[in-house]
Design a protein around this motif. Structure first.
Motif, PDB file in Angstrom:
ATOM      1  N   ARG A 132       0.829  -1.205   0.000  1.00  0.00           N
ATOM      2  CA  ARG A 132       0.000   0.000   0.000  1.00  0.00           C
ATOM      3  C   ARG A 132       0.861   1.252   0.000  1.00  0.00           C
ATOM      4  O   ARG A 132       0.619   2.201  -0.772  1.00  0.00           O
ATOM      5  N   ALA A 133       1.878   1.275   0.868  1.00  0.00           N
ATOM      6  CA  ALA A 133       2.760   2.448   0.955  1.00  0.00           C
ATOM      7  C   ALA A 133       3.519   2.661  -0.356  1.00  0.00           C
ATOM      8  O   ALA A 133       3.644   3.798  -0.841  1.00  0.00           O
ATOM      9  N   GLU A 134       4.017   1.581  -0.944  1.00  0.00           N
ATOM     10  CA  GLU A 134       4.742   1.704  -2.205  1.00  0.00           C
ATOM     11  C   GLU A 134       3.818   2.188  -3.316  1.00  0.00           C
ATOM     12  O   GLU A 134       4.217   3.008  -4.153  1.00  0.00           O
ATOM     13  N   GLY A 135       2.590   1.673  -3.322  1.00  0.00           N
ATOM     14  CA  GLY A 135       1.641   2.085  -4.348  1.00  0.00           C
ATOM     15  C   GLY A 135       1.271   3.548  -4.235  1.00  0.00           C
ATOM     16  O   GLY A 135       1.204   4.271  -5.247  1.00  0.00           O
ATOM     17  N   GLU A 136       1.036   4.009  -3.017  1.00  0.00           N
ATOM     18  CA  GLU A 136       0.679   5.409  -2.816  1.00  0.00           C
ATOM     19  C   GLU A 136       1.824   6.332  -3.233  1.00  0.00           C
ATOM     20  O   GLU A 136       1.598   7.385  -3.850  1.00  0.00           O
ATOM     21  N   ALA A 137       3.054   5.933  -2.892  1.00  0.00           N
ATOM     22  CA  ALA A 137       4.210   6.752  -3.274  1.00  0.00           C
ATOM     23  C   ALA A 137       4.357   6.798  -4.790  1.00  0.00           C
ATOM     24  O   ALA A 137       4.625   7.858  -5.377  1.00  0.00           O
ATOM     25  N   PHE A 138       4.160   5.658  -5.442  1.00  0.00           N
ATOM     26  CA  PHE A 138       4.274   5.633  -6.901  1.00  0.00           C
ATOM     27  C   PHE A 138       3.199   6.507  -7.544  1.00  0.00           C
ATOM     28  O   PHE A 138       3.492   7.311  -8.441  1.00  0.00           O
ATOM     29  N   ARG A 191       1.238  10.814 -11.047  1.00  0.00           N
ATOM     30  CA  ARG A 191       0.173  11.734 -11.454  1.00  0.00           C
ATOM     31  C   ARG A 191       0.728  13.021 -12.067  1.00  0.00           C
ATOM     32  O   ARG A 191       0.005  13.751 -12.749  1.00  0.00           O
ATOM     33  N   THR A 192       2.002  13.319 -11.816  1.00  0.00           N
ATOM     34  CA  THR A 192       2.619  14.534 -12.367  1.00  0.00           C
ATOM     35  C   THR A 192       3.296  14.275 -13.709  1.00  0.00           C
ATOM     36  O   THR A 192       3.815  15.208 -14.323  1.00  0.00           O
ATOM     37  N   GLU A 193       3.306  13.002 -14.156  1.00  0.00           N
ATOM     38  CA  GLU A 193       3.966  12.684 -15.424  1.00  0.00           C
ATOM     39  C   GLU A 193       3.140  13.219 -16.591  1.00  0.00           C
ATOM     40  O   GLU A 193       1.904  13.314 -16.527  1.00  0.00           O
ATOM     41  N   VAL A 227      -0.526  11.930 -18.037  1.00  0.00           N
ATOM     42  CA  VAL A 227      -1.271  11.133 -17.066  1.00  0.00           C
ATOM     43  C   VAL A 227      -2.466  11.941 -16.558  1.00  0.00           C
ATOM     44  O   VAL A 227      -2.316  13.083 -16.130  1.00  0.00           O
ATOM     45  N   GLN A 228      -3.639  11.326 -16.596  1.00  0.00           N
ATOM     46  CA  GLN A 228      -4.862  11.955 -16.102  1.00  0.00           C
ATOM     47  C   GLN A 228      -5.369  11.162 -14.900  1.00  0.00           C
ATOM     48  O   GLN A 228      -5.158   9.945 -14.800  1.00  0.00           O
ATOM     49  N   VAL A 229      -6.053  11.875 -13.995  1.00  0.00           N
ATOM     50  CA  VAL A 229      -6.519  11.272 -12.749  1.00  0.00           C
ATOM     51  C   VAL A 229      -8.009  11.541 -12.603  1.00  0.00           C
ATOM     52  O   VAL A 229      -8.462  12.680 -12.720  1.00  0.00           O
ATOM     53  N   THR A 230      -8.759  10.486 -12.346  1.00  0.00           N
ATOM     54  CA  THR A 230     -10.204  10.627 -12.145  1.00  0.00           C
ATOM     55  C   THR A 230     -10.484  10.910 -10.666  1.00  0.00           C
ATOM     56  O   THR A 230      -9.610  10.728  -9.817  1.00  0.00           O
ATOM     57  N   SER A 284     -11.948   9.193  -8.547  1.00  0.00           N
ATOM     58  CA  SER A 284     -11.783   7.991  -7.720  1.00  0.00           C
ATOM     59  C   SER A 284     -10.324   7.696  -7.408  1.00  0.00           C
ATOM     60  O   SER A 284     -10.023   6.903  -6.523  1.00  0.00           O
ATOM     61  N   GLY A 285      -9.408   8.329  -8.153  1.00  0.00           N
ATOM     62  CA  GLY A 285      -7.988   8.052  -7.990  1.00  0.00           C
ATOM     63  C   GLY A 285      -7.411   7.196  -9.095  1.00  0.00           C
ATOM     64  O   GLY A 285      -6.194   6.946  -9.117  1.00  0.00           O
ATOM     65  N   LEU A 286      -8.235   6.732 -10.007  1.00  0.00           N
ATOM     66  CA  LEU A 286      -7.736   5.983 -11.161  1.00  0.00           C
ATOM     67  C   LEU A 286      -6.866   6.894 -12.023  1.00  0.00           C
ATOM     68  O   LEU A 286      -7.227   8.034 -12.295  1.00  0.00           O
ATOM     69  N   GLN A 287      -5.699   6.381 -12.442  1.00  0.00           N
ATOM     70  CA  GLN A 287      -4.809   7.139 -13.313  1.00  0.00           C
ATOM     71  C   GLN A 287      -4.736   6.455 -14.673  1.00  0.00           C
ATOM     72  O   GLN A 287      -4.744   5.221 -14.755  1.00  0.00           O
ATOM     73  N   TYR A 288      -4.670   7.258 -15.735  1.00  0.00           N
ATOM     74  CA  TYR A 288      -4.584   6.668 -17.063  1.00  0.00           C
ATOM     75  C   TYR A 288      -3.869   7.604 -18.030  1.00  0.00           C
ATOM     76  O   TYR A 288      -3.780   8.812 -17.814  1.00  0.00           O
ATOM     77  N   ARG A 289      -3.382   6.995 -19.111  1.00  0.00           N
ATOM     78  CA  ARG A 289      -2.774   7.748 -20.202  1.00  0.00           C
ATOM     79  C   ARG A 289      -3.325   7.194 -21.512  1.00  0.00           C
ATOM     80  O   ARG A 289      -3.418   5.977 -21.684  1.00  0.00           O
ATOM     81  N   VAL A 290      -3.680   8.068 -22.416  1.00  0.00           N
ATOM     82  CA  VAL A 290      -4.171   7.648 -23.721  1.00  0.00           C
ATOM     83  C   VAL A 290      -2.975   7.309 -24.600  1.00  0.00           C
ATOM     84  O   VAL A 290      -2.159   8.179 -24.917  1.00  0.00           O
ATOM     85  N   VAL A 291      -2.879   6.053 -24.989  1.00  0.00           N
ATOM     86  CA  VAL A 291      -1.831   5.621 -25.907  1.00  0.00           C
ATOM     87  C   VAL A 291      -2.293   5.812 -27.345  1.00  0.00           C
ATOM     88  O   VAL A 291      -1.534   6.261 -28.205  1.00  0.00           O
TER      89      VAL A 291
END
Length: 314
Positions: free
Chosen positions: A190-196, A201-203, A206-209, A211-218
């Motif tokens: 959990r800690a590693e995931g939150e840090a990642f 999210r600043t890359e 990368v977009q953030v919904t 709910s916290g879901l992150q995605y990038r349109v390829v």
């Protein structure tokens, strides 16, 4: 025969062992000193019951060697051909001993001979692999002692009431240990995931919904978007943050069809963002994935990475 061997560890860990053969001789001495010896002997008794049909064909020194080799993660001690031939001969011998005529053998024909050392190595390897999760709890020599007593029907050092008590106590302790280890691993993940995710999210792109879901349109498609009640066809590739692949339709060579409302929340939300023909990369927090329990191949509280290509809405 391998199916009879698999699950011995699971039975012990779950404290759900098969009914045992009545013991007619109980040796009061020497006593089994300490929990490790008692657990080892109990497990040996349970394993001995499961392999009793092949007991007359086993070389016990080879059996112990096979178990030890599996515990140590050694290379197979028998070739695949030897295993196949030995297993087939054993099945035929068991059938004849039970008064049956094995397929391909004429009635009344004697069963084929087997190499008792090969039998021991094969059965021992199966036992060792089954018991790997608890090998640190076991004294191998004591385990084999209990196994032989059960298979050969000789005096045993533990009656059924004692074995049941040891099995229950051991299973409860192992279950608590497993739960504690899972909780510890989950907290780390959990800690590693939150840090990642905080950094990701600043890359760029990368977009953030909400709910916290992150995605990038390829690749952005031009078809319609699915809703949760739709059935979709996708290609996908799923990994952990360290790159470990846990599932991939690409590797299987065929796309997957499923109801969009029947998958993890991160998928339901994410794929609904995609027009047909799109390819997105998703970073799914554990709470939108498999959470604290995880699932096969996915640890507790793991953040998941998916490359998803929406092929069609069915």
């Amino acid at each position: 025969m391998k199916k009879a061997m698999r699950g011995v560890a699971a039975l012990c860990l779950a404290a759900v062992c098969a009914a045992v053969v009545p013991v007619t001789s109980f040796a009061q001495a020497p006593a089994l000193q300490g929990e490790r010896a008692q657990v080892s002997y109990m497990v040996g008794m349970d394993v001995g019951q499961s392999i009793a049909p092949v007991g007359p064909d086993i070389d016990y020194a080879a059996l112990e060697r096979g178990i030890r080799n599996a515990f140590e993660g050694g290379e197979p001690l028998l070739s695949e051909q030897d295993v196949a031939q030995t297993a087939q001969a054993l099945m035929q011998r068991i059938a004849v001993r039970n008064g049956q005529t094995p397929p391909g053998m004429p009635p009344g024909a004697p069963p084929p001979e087997v190499d008792r050392q090969k039998v021991g190595l094969m059965v021992g390897s199966d036992i060792g692999r089954s018991l790997q999760p608890i090998q640190g709890e076991l004294d191998l020599a004591v385990l084999v002692q209990g196994l032989r007593a059960r298979v050969e029907g000789g005096p045993v050092l533990m009656d059924e009431a004692q074995a049941d008590a040891v099995r229950q106590s051991f299973s409860e302790r192992v279950q608590k240990d497993m739960e504690a280890q899972q909780a510890q691993a989950g907290e780390k993940n959990r800690a590693e995931g939150e840090a990642f995710l905080a950094g990701n999210r600043t890359e760029t792109g990368v977009q953030v919904t909400p709910s916290g879901l992150q995605y990038r349109v390829v690749r952005q498609g031009s078809g319609r978007r699915p809703v949760a009640s739709d059935r979709v066809r996708v290609h996908y590739h799923g990994t952990l943050l360290d790159g470990t692949v846990f599932d991939s339709s690409y590797e299987r060579g065929r796309p997957a069809d499923f109801g969009l409302g029947q998958v993890i929340p991160g998928w339901t939300e994410g794929v609904a963002l995609m027009p047909i023909g799109s390819k997105y990369r998703f970073w799914i927090p554990a709470r939108l994935g498999y959470g604290a329990k995880g699932t096969q191949g996915i640890p507790p509280e793991a953040t998941l990475v998916f490359d998803v290509e929406l092929l069609d809405i069915l």
